[in-house]
Enzyme design. Structure first.
Site, mmCIF file in Angstrom:
data_model
loop_
_atom_site.group_PDB
_atom_site.id
_atom_site.type_symbol
_atom_site.label_atom_id
_atom_site.label_comp_id
_atom_site.label_asym_id
_atom_site.label_seq_id
_atom_site.Cartn_x
_atom_site.Cartn_y
_atom_site.Cartn_z
ATOM 1 N N TRP A 111 0.820 -1.214 0.000
ATOM 2 C CA TRP A 111 0.000 0.000 0.000
ATOM 3 C C TRP A 111 0.849 1.258 0.000
ATOM 4 C CZ3 TRP A 111 -4.499 -0.847 -1.786
ATOM 5 C CH2 TRP A 111 -5.106 -2.089 -1.569
ATOM 6 N N ASP A 124 -1.359 6.756 6.318
ATOM 7 C CA ASP A 124 -2.482 5.912 5.928
ATOM 8 C C ASP A 124 -2.699 4.930 7.075
ATOM 9 O OD1 ASP A 124 -4.236 4.042 4.917
ATOM 10 O OD2 ASP A 124 -2.990 3.458 3.209
ATOM 11 N N LYS A 178 -12.137 -1.584 7.907
ATOM 12 C CA LYS A 178 -11.395 -2.491 8.776
ATOM 13 C C LYS A 178 -11.890 -2.367 10.215
ATOM 14 C CE LYS A 178 -8.338 -2.790 5.264
ATOM 15 N NZ LYS A 178 -8.086 -3.950 4.410
#
Length: 359
Positions: free
Chosen positions: A102, A172, A196
């Site tokens: 990511w 992030d 999440k």
């Protein structure tokens, strides 16, 4: 009703109490005769939900007054380009710490916008660790320094964050937001997809420091400016109302559990069960991450052979375990133990791992 142990990496498990509360209000939200999905986003009933979610997040994370909480769309993936469009101006550098796929994707997007550099990377050891602070390479003209707080694919997580003063620290936090206390003041910008720990997919949370909202961003399209959403309390256009409603319910649940400190304590207890099963297996289970970099959210491991991985996952599925397959780029197994995954599920997985090993 079928009961399963949900270890999906995302969208992930939601608290059962939240789902039941949403179910009870689905057809008639607080006497309106309508679902919250049918309410106008300008209505008093919805605006109360919207503002309560903002207030709860500020309370749970002790967010200072000089930060704004925004509800955006496009997931963390849109953030990869949204913040460089505003802050990666000519003559400045976007500096990235690479700890997994990511962070690589975030860097890739920024490269399309301006000059980038890599402050540090753990790619050489297959992202088994978090780079050491002493290895970071900064630049005088850094526009920001970016990191990914938790790495869902490789199962690593920052144990503590660097104190960076020469440029805003951007994070992030999609896969570990609200899983433990943090010092928000270390960051200029925090962003996270909700799917999440915060709720269902569809809403992205951004926590932005006021000084970053005061920059001239006339070159950026209106919808991609943080200013646009800050000035309108994230109501510039129709927001993802049901996702924000669910976010509000999840935040309420976190508060009911005793707040982020209590959530962290339980997350540590859950993860320890599974890591102990790995560490006490005499090498039968091999964890991907180095011990000091282990994630509390995503536990990645392999069995001695690919055939045994397949057997383990096949039997796990029969027993009601869901989402234990590792990411295709790493293989093996992965247990995602996000906030809403109950202790009972982790106990069951620990017991299954021990029994499979001794069969």
């Amino acid at each position: 009703m079928k009961n399963v142990y949900n270890f999906n990496a995302g969208p992930s498990a939601l608290p059962k109490a939240v789902l039941e509360r949403a179910q009870s209000q689905l057809l008639d939200f607080k006497g309106t005769g309508m679902s919250v999905m049918e309410l106008s986003h300008r209505s008093k009933e919805y605006e109360e939900v919207h503002q309560n979610a903002i207030n709860l997040l500020k309370e749970l994370y002790d967010i200072p007054e000089n930060y704004q909480v925004l509800f955006l769309q496009g997931g963390a993936s849109l953030q990869f380009s949204m913040f460089p469009m505003q802050y990666l101006k000519e003559g400045l550098v976007g500096n990235y710490i690479l700890t997994g796929s990511w962070s690589e994707k975030a860097l890739k997007e920024a490269k399309m916008i301006g000059e980038t550099k890599i402050a540090a990377s753990s790619k050489d050891n297959h992202y088994k660790s978090i780079p050491q602070f002493s290895d970071f390479q900064f630049n005088e003209n850094d526009a920001y320094v970016h990191l990914t707080s938790n790495n869902t694919i490789y199962g690593t997580q920052w144990a503590e964050y660097p104190q960076i003063t020469h440029a805003p620290l951007v994070a992030d936090m999609s896969s570990d937001i609200l899983s433990r206390p943090i010092d928000v003041q270390k960051f200029g910008l925090i962003y996270a997809g909700a799917q999440k720990n915060l709720g269902p997919s569809g809403v992205t949370v951004a926590i932005v420091r006021d000084d970053l909202l005061s920059e001239n961003v006339d070159h950026v399209p209106t919808m991609l400016r943080y200013q646009t959403h800050a000035e309108t309390n994230s109501l510039y256009h129709t927001p993802p109302t049901f996702s924000i409603y669910m976010l509000n319910e999840v935040l309420t649940w976190v508060k009911e559990q005793g707040g982020v400190e209590a959530i962290e304590k339980r997350n540590m207890e859950k993860a320890k069960l599974i890591y102990d099963a790995i560490d006490e297996s005499n090498g039968f289970y091999q964890g991907h991450a180095e011990k000091e970099a282990r994630s509390l959210m995503n536990i990645t491991f392999n069995l001695p052979s690919e055939e045994q991985n397949k057997q383990f996952l096949a039997k796990a599925k029969e027993l009601g375990f869901v989402g234990l397959n590792g990411h295709r780029s790493v293989g093996g197994c992965r247990a995602s133990t996000y906030n809403a995954v109950p202790l009972e599920a982790c106990l069951a997985l620990r017991d299954y791992m021990n029994s499979f090993r001794t069969e």
